[in-house]
Design a protein around this motif. Structure first.
Motif, PDB file in Angstrom:
ATOM      1  N   TRP A 155      46.786 -54.284 -16.902  1.00 11.05           N
ATOM      2  CA  TRP A 155      45.514 -54.940 -16.630  1.00 11.05           C
ATOM      3  C   TRP A 155      44.686 -55.009 -17.909  1.00 11.05           C
ATOM      4  CZ3 TRP A 155      43.892 -58.005 -13.022  1.00 11.05           C
ATOM      5  CH2 TRP A 155      42.528 -58.269 -12.885  1.00 11.05           C
ATOM      6  N   ASP A 156      44.131 -56.186 -18.217  1.00  6.94           N
ATOM      7  CA  ASP A 156      43.413 -56.384 -19.469  1.00  6.94           C
ATOM      8  C   ASP A 156      41.977 -55.883 -19.425  1.00  6.94           C
ATOM      9  OD1 ASP A 156      45.578 -57.538 -20.719  1.00  6.94           O
ATOM     10  OD2 ASP A 156      45.044 -59.581 -20.112  1.00  6.94           O
ATOM     11  N   GLY A 157      41.372 -55.838 -18.232  1.00  2.00           N
ATOM     12  CA  GLY A 157      39.972 -55.458 -18.127  1.00  2.00           C
ATOM     13  C   GLY A 157      39.783 -53.969 -17.897  1.00  2.00           C
ATOM     14  N   PRO A 158      38.527 -53.554 -17.692  1.00  3.91           N
ATOM     15  CA  PRO A 158      38.240 -52.144 -17.399  1.00  3.91           C
ATOM     16  C   PRO A 158      38.954 -51.675 -16.132  1.00  3.91           C
ATOM     17  CG  PRO A 158      36.227 -53.345 -17.949  1.00  3.91           C
ATOM     18  CD  PRO A 158      37.298 -54.373 -17.785  1.00  3.91           C
ATOM     19  N   TYR A 270      38.962 -51.560 -10.595  1.00  4.94           N
ATOM     20  CA  TYR A 270      39.042 -52.346 -11.820  1.00  4.94           C
ATOM     21  C   TYR A 270      38.268 -53.651 -11.708  1.00  4.94           C
ATOM     22  CZ  TYR A 270      43.068 -54.418  -9.261  1.00  4.94           C
ATOM     23  OH  TYR A 270      43.894 -55.003  -8.328  1.00  4.94           O
ATOM     24  N   THR A 271      37.875 -54.162 -12.889  1.00  5.55           N
ATOM     25  CA  THR A 271      37.125 -55.405 -12.998  1.00  5.55           C
ATOM     26  C   THR A 271      37.741 -56.261 -14.096  1.00  5.55           C
ATOM     27  OG1 THR A 271      35.568 -54.395 -14.556  1.00  5.55           O
ATOM     28  CG2 THR A 271      34.949 -54.348 -12.229  1.00  5.55           C
ATOM     29  N   ARG A 272      37.359 -57.533 -14.138  1.00  2.52           N
ATOM     30  CA  ARG A 272      37.884 -58.410 -15.189  1.00  2.52           C
ATOM     31  C   ARG A 272      37.171 -58.172 -16.517  1.00  2.52           C
ATOM     32  NH1 ARG A 272      36.930 -61.320 -10.985  1.00  2.52           N
ATOM     33  NH2 ARG A 272      35.051 -62.216 -11.912  1.00  2.52           N
ATOM     34  N   VAL A 273      35.874 -57.958 -16.449  1.00  2.00           N
ATOM     35  CA  VAL A 273      35.064 -57.750 -17.649  1.00  2.00           C
ATOM     36  C   VAL A 273      34.220 -56.503 -17.446  1.00  2.00           C
ATOM     37  CG1 VAL A 273      34.983 -60.204 -18.221  1.00  2.00           C
ATOM     38  CG2 VAL A 273      33.224 -59.228 -16.738  1.00  2.00           C
ATOM     39  N   ARG A 274      33.491 -56.121 -18.480  1.00  2.00           N
ATOM     40  CA  ARG A 274      32.609 -54.962 -18.372  1.00  2.00           C
ATOM     41  C   ARG A 274      31.645 -55.174 -17.213  1.00  2.00           C
ATOM     42  NH1 ARG A 274      28.662 -52.559 -23.156  1.00  2.00           N
ATOM     43  NH2 ARG A 274      27.799 -50.818 -21.933  1.00  2.00           N
ATOM     44  N   PRO A 275      31.579 -54.247 -16.249  1.00  2.00           N
ATOM     45  CA  PRO A 275      30.763 -54.486 -15.056  1.00  2.00           C
ATOM     46  C   PRO A 275      29.272 -54.463 -15.357  1.00  2.00           C
ATOM     47  CG  PRO A 275      31.696 -52.273 -15.017  1.00  2.00           C
ATOM     48  CD  PRO A 275      32.334 -52.991 -16.170  1.00  2.00           C
ATOM     49  N   ASP A 276      28.526 -55.293 -14.614  1.00  5.06           N
ATOM     50  CA  ASP A 276      27.069 -55.257 -14.696  1.00  5.06           C
ATOM     51  C   ASP A 276      26.587 -53.940 -14.101  1.00  5.06           C
ATOM     52  OD1 ASP A 276      26.206 -55.705 -11.711  1.00  5.06           O
ATOM     53  OD2 ASP A 276      27.785 -57.169 -12.105  1.00  5.06           O
ATOM     54  N   PRO A 277      25.298 -53.586 -14.253  1.00  8.55           N
ATOM     55  CA  PRO A 277      24.835 -52.260 -13.806  1.00  8.55           C
ATOM     56  C   PRO A 277      25.086 -51.954 -12.338  1.00  8.55           C
ATOM     57  CG  PRO A 277      23.224 -53.247 -15.284  1.00  8.55           C
ATOM     58  CD  PRO A 277      24.270 -54.301 -15.025  1.00  8.55           C
ATOM     59  N   ILE A 278      24.922 -52.942 -11.459  1.00  8.96           N
ATOM     60  CA  ILE A 278      25.097 -52.661 -10.032  1.00  8.96           C
ATOM     61  C   ILE A 278      26.569 -52.496  -9.695  1.00  8.96           C
ATOM     62  CG2 ILE A 278      24.768 -53.616  -7.725  1.00  8.96           C
ATOM     63  CD1 ILE A 278      22.149 -54.760  -8.667  1.00  8.96           C
ATOM     64  N   THR A 279      27.424 -53.333 -10.292  1.00  9.29           N
ATOM     65  CA  THR A 279      28.863 -53.154 -10.084  1.00  9.29           C
ATOM     66  C   THR A 279      29.317 -51.818 -10.665  1.00  9.29           C
ATOM     67  OG1 THR A 279      29.185 -55.550 -10.220  1.00  9.29           O
ATOM     68  CG2 THR A 279      31.135 -54.172 -10.451  1.00  9.29           C
ATOM     69  N   ALA A 280      28.756 -51.431 -11.811  1.00  7.96           N
ATOM     70  CA  ALA A 280      29.085 -50.140 -12.417  1.00  7.96           C
ATOM     71  C   ALA A 280      28.679 -48.993 -11.498  1.00  7.96           C
ATOM     72  CB  ALA A 280      28.397 -50.007 -13.772  1.00  7.96           C
ATOM     73  N   ALA A 281      27.558 -49.158 -10.784  1.00  9.25           N
ATOM     74  CA  ALA A 281      27.129 -48.125  -9.836  1.00  9.25           C
ATOM     75  C   ALA A 281      28.142 -47.992  -8.704  1.00  9.25           C
ATOM     76  CB  ALA A 281      25.749 -48.468  -9.283  1.00  9.25           C
ATOM     77  N   PHE A 282      28.704 -49.127  -8.278  1.00  9.43           N
ATOM     78  CA  PHE A 282      29.742 -49.065  -7.243  1.00  9.43           C
ATOM     79  C   PHE A 282      30.982 -48.348  -7.779  1.00  9.43           C
ATOM     80  CE2 PHE A 282      33.671 -50.813  -5.514  1.00  9.43           C
ATOM     81  CZ  PHE A 282      33.518 -50.522  -4.174  1.00  9.43           C
ATOM     82  N   VAL A 283      31.390 -48.667  -9.008  1.00 14.54           N
ATOM     83  CA  VAL A 283      32.551 -48.013  -9.616  1.00 14.54           C
ATOM     84  C   VAL A 283      32.335 -46.503  -9.671  1.00 14.54           C
ATOM     85  CG1 VAL A 283      33.903 -47.774 -11.735  1.00 14.54           C
ATOM     86  CG2 VAL A 283      33.216 -50.047 -10.942  1.00 14.54           C
TER      87      VAL A 283
END
Length: 306
Positions: A155-158, A270-283
């Motif tokens: 996987w290429d993304g985070p 995992y995500t395709r690109v660096r997650p935004d703050p809210i998506t990062a909170a979910f991670v």
């Protein structure tokens, strides 16, 4: 070449509705105006995308090639817009989470409960699939903001590992000559009938691999696509079921066994690109809160065998 997202939306709508007339009604525009936009798109792409028939439309070979790319482009744009709004502090709208059916049943509920305490106004849209390959393809096409599933290769993304999912064998009470919680060599179950999964389900591959490593093919009693259904069928005595331990409820009164060798599935978010703050909170929420093998299973079977 200048192709607008609006033109791609028009093209997709015509295909989905099956006619220019119905598509124009859905889009709230005139049929001549819609036809003009499709013709402009076809000129940009170098040839006809749709064959106009008396009562329907049919994709040309070029149209069949263009359609999945059109859907992916539109999905990417929608996800990018949603991510931009969330990154700007807008905490309303939807977070699209891609996952597998079994994971949405066993792994996600606790993490989503924790995450929504911080973002109660943000809705969650689960984009669920039966097979890992479909989930990965959907993420690559922009169908979801974040995925929770088996660790994708290359996987290429985070990508963050959240744990290892342990599979157990479920059976009806007294269906097997083993005590509840026993560790049973798979080879000793070669003569048993199994609740199998449809070929479309990734769980089918897992059962076939586990039996194949023990030198036999599972004898089929019934097929299902859902692991929750497999659990009910096993409890009813239809056959043995190999399924993720995290979907087994504490009140399950059938027999649970641990296969030997163990059947394990690493899980990641995992995500395709660096997650935004809210998506990062979910991670972060799912990484912290996920209990891949729940305590009521370890109480019955002991600690997971790695």
């Amino acid at each position: 070449m200048t192709v607008s997202l609006r033109q791609l939306e028009y093209f997709i709508t015509v295909v989905d509705e099956g006619s220019f007339t119905r598509a124009a009604e859905v889009l709230g525009m005139s049929q001549p105006g819609l036809s003009h936009q499709i013709q402009a798109l076809e000129r940009e792409l170098g040839g006809p995308l749709l064959e106009r028939l008396p009562r329907q439309v049919r994709l040309t070979p070029a149209g069949r090639t263009a359609l999945p790319h059109a859907r992916a482009s539109l999905a990417h744009a929608q996800r990018a817009s949603s991510a931009a709004r969330r990154a700007s502090g807008v905490e309303t709208g939807e977070l699209h989470v891609g996952t597998l059916y079994s994971i949405s049943t066993g792994v996600l509920p606790g993490a989503l409960r924790t995450w929504r305490r911080s973002y109660p106004e943000l809705q969650v849209h689960l984009v669920e699939f039966p097979h890992t390959n479909e989930l990965i393809a959907a993420m690559e096409a922009g169908a979801a903001d974040v995925a929770v599933g088996p660790t994708p290769p290359d996987w290429d993304g985070p990508c963050r590992t959240i744990g290892v999912e342990e599979f157990v064998i479920a059976a009806a009470p007294d269906a097997l000559p083993y005590p509840d919680g026993a560790q049973v060599p798979m080879v000793e179950l070669a003569r048993q009938e199994w609740v199998h999964y449809t070929a479309r389900s990734g769980l089918s591959d897992i059962l076939n691999d586990a039996c194949g490593q023990a030198g036999f093919s599972p004898r089929l009693s019934v097929r299902t696509e859902q692991s929750a259904s497999a659990l009910s069928l096993a409890r009813a005595g239809i056959g043995l079921a190999l399924l993720p331990g995290n979907i087994v409820p504490p009140h399950f009164d059938g027999t649970l066994l641990r296969p030997d060798p163990p059947v394990l599935r690493p899980l990641s978010v995992y995500t395709r690109v660096r997650p935004d703050p809210i998506t990062a909170a979910f991670v972060s929420a799912i990484s912290v809160e996920t209990l891949v093998t729940p305590t009521h299973i370890t109480d019955r079977l002991g600690p997971p065998t790695q």
